[in-house]
Enzyme design. Structure first.
Site, mmCIF file in Angstrom:
data_model
loop_
_atom_site.group_PDB
_atom_site.id
_atom_site.type_symbol
_atom_site.label_atom_id
_atom_site.label_comp_id
_atom_site.label_asym_id
_atom_site.label_seq_id
_atom_site.Cartn_x
_atom_site.Cartn_y
_atom_site.Cartn_z
ATOM 1 N N HIS A 159 -42.912 -2.134 24.075
ATOM 2 C CA HIS A 159 -42.206 -1.753 25.128
ATOM 3 C C HIS A 159 -41.256 -0.732 24.923
ATOM 4 C CE1 HIS A 159 -38.661 -4.883 23.993
ATOM 5 N NE2 HIS A 159 -38.910 -4.163 23.028
ATOM 6 N N SER A 207 -42.067 -5.392 19.961
ATOM 7 C CA SER A 207 -40.986 -4.171 19.834
ATOM 8 C C SER A 207 -41.030 -3.335 18.578
ATOM 9 C CB SER A 207 -39.456 -4.687 19.983
ATOM 10 O OG SER A 207 -38.595 -3.914 20.246
#
Length: 216
Positions: free
Chosen positions: A126, A101
């Site tokens: 993501h 992330s």
């Protein structure tokens, strides 16, 4: 029984004898920082403050940021990324364990050619998320619009620094994409896989810092 933060002997320049100090304080003196937890305001202020201080102290020597984090708050991660682009020294980013992330975004923010992943590290990217269900309808719509702007900005940074087309990065961010160190290098998230440096320097000086621990 927890051992707490280990203490190690360290001789402060100018002192005749070594004293016992926290391990992390020694590493900070050697311009080595660690991001090993969820990215939130406290750790962000800690890391950015150290980067600014080390930049003022010596604007020529590199800073090393080791990363083992599952990510965290979007704005906090962007603050670290922006600080890395602002300070004078080049910043090595080194992934050991996982950079997921926002942690992968910070890994990406290292100086080009100085972004490293250990051989068994994992990198995940993501799209940013938000807790929509907590907001009323007007707030929900405003939050969606703001999140869309932030998502586009992050996608552009990934595209610029990896060399991938914007649409490729945008599609990849639709889901959790986990990569090995070699896959992350092929994608452009890192420049070097750690075992390549080991092979290159196996018969010479230490891989990372030739002058490190000189005062131990």
């Amino acid at each position: 029984m927890p051992i707490g933060v280990p203490k190690v002997p360290y001789r402060i320049p100018g002192d005749e004898e070594a004293t016992w100090v926290d391990l992390y304080n020694v590493m900070y003196r050697e311009r080595t920082l660690f991001l090993g937890q969820e990215i939130r305001c406290e750790i962000t202020n800690h890391i950015t403050g150290l980067m600014v201080y080390l930049s003022i102290e010596d604007g020529n020597s590199d800073i090393f940021l080791f990363i083992n984090s599952l990510g965290g708050w979007l704005i906090s991660g962007m603050a670290i990324f922006d600080t890395m682009q602002t300070v004078t020294p080049d910043i090595y980013t080194i992934c050991l364990g996982i950079a997921a992330s926002m942690a992968s975004f910070i890994l990406l923010g290292g100086e080009p050619t100085k972004r490293i992943a250990f051989p068994h590290a994992r990198i995940m990217l993501h799209q940013p998320a938000s807790a929509y269900y907590r907001a009323r309808t007007p707030e929900f719509l405003l939050e969606v619009e703001e999140l869309h702007k932030v998502r586009e900005m992050i996608t552009r940074v990934y595209a610029l620094r990896t060399g991938k087309p914007f649409w490729v990065v945008s599609e990849d961010m639709e889901r959790d994409v986990f990569m090995s160190a070699d896959e992350a290098k092929a994608y452009g998230l890192v420049d070097i896989v750690g075992d390549e440096m080991i092979d290159e320097h196996c018969d010479t000086d230490p891989v990372w810092f030739p002058e490190m621990f000189k005062d131990w």
